[in-house]
Design an enzyme around this catalytic site. Sequence first.
Site, mmCIF file in Angstrom:
data_model
loop_
_atom_site.group_PDB
_atom_site.id
_atom_site.type_symbol
_atom_site.label_atom_id
_atom_site.label_comp_id
_atom_site.label_asym_id
_atom_site.label_seq_id
_atom_site.Cartn_x
_atom_site.Cartn_y
_atom_site.Cartn_z
ATOM 1 N N SER A 12 0.762 -1.318 0.006
ATOM 2 C CA SER A 12 -0.117 0.062 0.038
ATOM 3 C C SER A 12 0.943 1.217 -0.075
ATOM 4 O O SER A 12 1.659 1.391 0.831
ATOM 5 C CB SER A 12 -1.028 -0.024 1.151
ATOM 6 O OG SER A 12 -1.288 1.209 1.672
ATOM 7 N N HIS A 37 -0.920 -1.390 -4.423
ATOM 8 C CA HIS A 37 -2.244 -1.030 -3.810
ATOM 9 C C HIS A 37 -2.442 0.557 -3.619
ATOM 10 O O HIS A 37 -1.487 0.929 -3.007
ATOM 11 C CB HIS A 37 -2.320 -1.881 -2.542
ATOM 12 C CG HIS A 37 -3.661 -1.775 -1.883
ATOM 13 N ND1 HIS A 37 -4.859 -2.343 -2.287
ATOM 14 C CD2 HIS A 37 -4.215 -1.074 -0.677
ATOM 15 C CE1 HIS A 37 -5.975 -2.086 -1.178
ATOM 16 N NE2 HIS A 37 -5.366 -1.257 -0.342
ATOM 17 N N ASP A 39 -4.778 3.864 -2.278
ATOM 18 C CA ASP A 39 -5.939 3.973 -1.390
ATOM 19 C C ASP A 39 -6.479 5.353 -1.384
ATOM 20 O O ASP A 39 -6.300 6.275 -0.484
ATOM 21 C CB ASP A 39 -5.281 3.845 0.016
ATOM 22 C CG ASP A 39 -5.002 2.135 0.369
ATOM 23 O OD1 ASP A 39 -5.703 1.521 0.443
ATOM 24 O OD2 ASP A 39 -3.841 2.095 0.724
ATOM 25 N N MET A 41 -8.937 8.371 -0.536
ATOM 26 C CA MET A 41 -9.811 8.333 0.629
ATOM 27 C C MET A 41 -10.431 9.945 0.537
ATOM 28 O O MET A 41 -9.782 10.837 0.087
ATOM 29 C CB MET A 41 -9.170 8.455 2.210
ATOM 30 C CG MET A 41 -8.488 7.025 2.167
ATOM 31 S SD MET A 41 -7.631 7.064 3.925
ATOM 32 C CE MET A 41 -6.560 5.652 3.908
ATOM 33 N N HIS A 70 -8.156 0.913 -4.149
ATOM 34 C CA HIS A 70 -9.237 0.750 -3.021
ATOM 35 C C HIS A 70 -9.951 1.662 -2.712
ATOM 36 O O HIS A 70 -9.447 2.716 -2.007
ATOM 37 C CB HIS A 70 -8.370 0.113 -1.996
ATOM 38 C CG HIS A 70 -9.083 -0.161 -0.571
ATOM 39 N ND1 HIS A 70 -8.726 -0.298 0.625
ATOM 40 C CD2 HIS A 70 -10.671 -0.374 -0.543
ATOM 41 C CE1 HIS A 70 -9.578 -0.446 1.625
ATOM 42 N NE2 HIS A 70 -10.589 -0.525 0.934
ATOM 43 N N MET A 72 -12.202 4.626 -0.916
ATOM 44 C CA MET A 72 -12.803 4.659 0.395
ATOM 45 C C MET A 72 -13.381 5.933 0.181
ATOM 46 O O MET A 72 -13.113 6.901 0.802
ATOM 47 C CB MET A 72 -11.516 4.345 1.502
ATOM 48 C CG MET A 72 -11.222 3.139 1.900
ATOM 49 S SD MET A 72 -9.943 3.169 2.762
ATOM 50 C CE MET A 72 -8.616 2.967 1.165
ATOM 51 N N MET A 141 -11.795 -6.410 5.131
ATOM 52 C CA MET A 141 -11.047 -5.447 5.858
ATOM 53 C C MET A 141 -10.443 -6.041 7.213
ATOM 54 O O MET A 141 -11.538 -6.626 7.740
ATOM 55 C CB MET A 141 -11.713 -3.910 6.118
ATOM 56 C CG MET A 141 -11.835 -3.241 4.798
ATOM 57 S SD MET A 141 -10.462 -2.731 4.182
ATOM 58 C CE MET A 141 -9.682 -1.922 5.309
ATOM 59 N N PHE A 147 -6.331 4.555 8.013
ATOM 60 C CA PHE A 147 -5.184 4.778 8.238
ATOM 61 C C PHE A 147 -4.247 3.556 8.379
ATOM 62 O O PHE A 147 -4.782 2.653 8.528
ATOM 63 C CB PHE A 147 -4.797 5.692 9.743
ATOM 64 C CG PHE A 147 -5.561 6.624 9.917
ATOM 65 C CD1 PHE A 147 -5.041 7.947 9.390
ATOM 66 C CD2 PHE A 147 -6.795 6.681 10.218
ATOM 67 C CE1 PHE A 147 -5.629 9.202 9.619
ATOM 68 C CE2 PHE A 147 -7.727 7.737 10.572
ATOM 69 C CZ PHE A 147 -7.291 8.977 10.133
ATOM 70 N N ASP A 177 -6.506 -6.363 4.035
ATOM 71 C CA ASP A 177 -5.878 -5.045 4.275
ATOM 72 C C ASP A 177 -5.849 -4.680 5.488
ATOM 73 O O ASP A 177 -7.192 -4.574 6.214
ATOM 74 C CB ASP A 177 -6.571 -4.346 3.013
ATOM 75 C CG ASP A 177 -6.034 -2.832 2.978
ATOM 76 O OD1 ASP A 177 -5.004 -2.665 3.803
ATOM 77 O OD2 ASP A 177 -6.732 -1.879 2.319
HETATM 78 C C1 DX5 Z 1 -6.321 1.691 5.228
HETATM 79 C C2 DX5 Z 1 -5.746 1.179 4.059
HETATM 80 C C3 DX5 Z 1 -4.725 0.342 3.972
HETATM 81 C C4 DX5 Z 1 -3.590 0.826 4.717
HETATM 82 C C5 DX5 Z 1 -2.756 -0.716 5.164
HETATM 83 O O1 DX5 Z 1 -7.467 2.139 5.271
HETATM 84 O O2 DX5 Z 1 -7.042 0.743 3.108
HETATM 85 O O3 DX5 Z 1 -4.176 -0.101 2.600
HETATM 86 O O4 DX5 Z 1 -2.462 1.409 3.877
HETATM 87 O O5 DX5 Z 1 -1.696 -0.250 5.992
HETATM 88 P P1 DX5 Z 1 -1.158 -1.260 7.057
HETATM 89 O O6 DX5 Z 1 -0.610 -2.302 6.244
HETATM 90 O O7 DX5 Z 1 0.018 -0.539 7.693
HETATM 91 O O8 DX5 Z 1 -2.101 -1.742 8.157
HETATM 92 ZN ZN ZN Z 2 -6.457 -0.376 1.292
#
Ligand code: DX5
Ligand code: ZN
Length: 229
Positions: A12, A37, A39, A41, A70, A72, A141, A147, A177
């Site tokens: 990620s 990956h 993210d 948001m 992904h 969000m 999830m 975060f 994830d």
């Molecule tokens: C969080 C993201 C993840 C995040 C995972 O909302 O969807 O992809 O980056 O981070 P780690 O691997 O540090 O938990």
């Molecule tokens: Zn993610």
Amino acid sequence: MSFNRDIKIAPSILSADFANLGAEIRAVEDQGCDWIHVDPMDGHFVPNLTIGPNVVAAIRPHVKTFMDVHLMIAPADPYIEGFAKAGSDMITVHAEAGPHLQRSLQSIRDLGVKAGVALNMTTPLSVIEYIMDTIDMVLIMTINPGFGGQKFNHSMVEKVRQTRAMIGNRPIHIQVDGGIDPNTAPLVAEAGADVLVAGSAVFRGGSVDNPQAYGQNIAAIRTAANAAL
Ligand code: DX5
Ligand code: ZN
């Protein structure tokens, strides 16, 4: 990309240096990761703001493997076309992000992109029971999204196991994830996950000037996961 259930490590880039994303992506790919990956948001579905379609389009030329996006974002539907045109290989929407999940997934496929569905920890698997033919990946999830660096929720191992049973022979990936590292990877791999997202556990200790640390981190997660199979 032909379908298989081999373990795939998807760093990620939320944990990468945002001032240097192209080089960070090239570094983790050179060091052996399988997917990238991403993210996005919206500061509303989750309590954080990250990146939009323009940044995804900017990093696209640097991704040689597979760009897994992904979302969000709620509602996701107005943004699906933008993220598709930005060059996503997979777009994952949250089941909680809109009232017509099948429509969202079908619209992703209609744009020529693979369609994933993400389930928050409290969302039951039954939401996908009748739309399995519209799904290329289920994202379980293992944290509350928003975060990196949060603690893996062990109750989700059983959810992954039930997802694997529900999928049967269908060509649907199971992604996890949140909090994936060499300690938690074997648990989810054994339960049936094949795409392991990891942010902090891949990027910790390394940099574009010290990419070997990324390679060691990726190898440690992969080795631990494969040992459980
Ligand atoms: C969080 C993201 C993840 C995040 C995972 O909302 O969807 O992809 O980056 O981070 P780690 O691997 O540090 O938990
Ligand atoms: Zn993610």
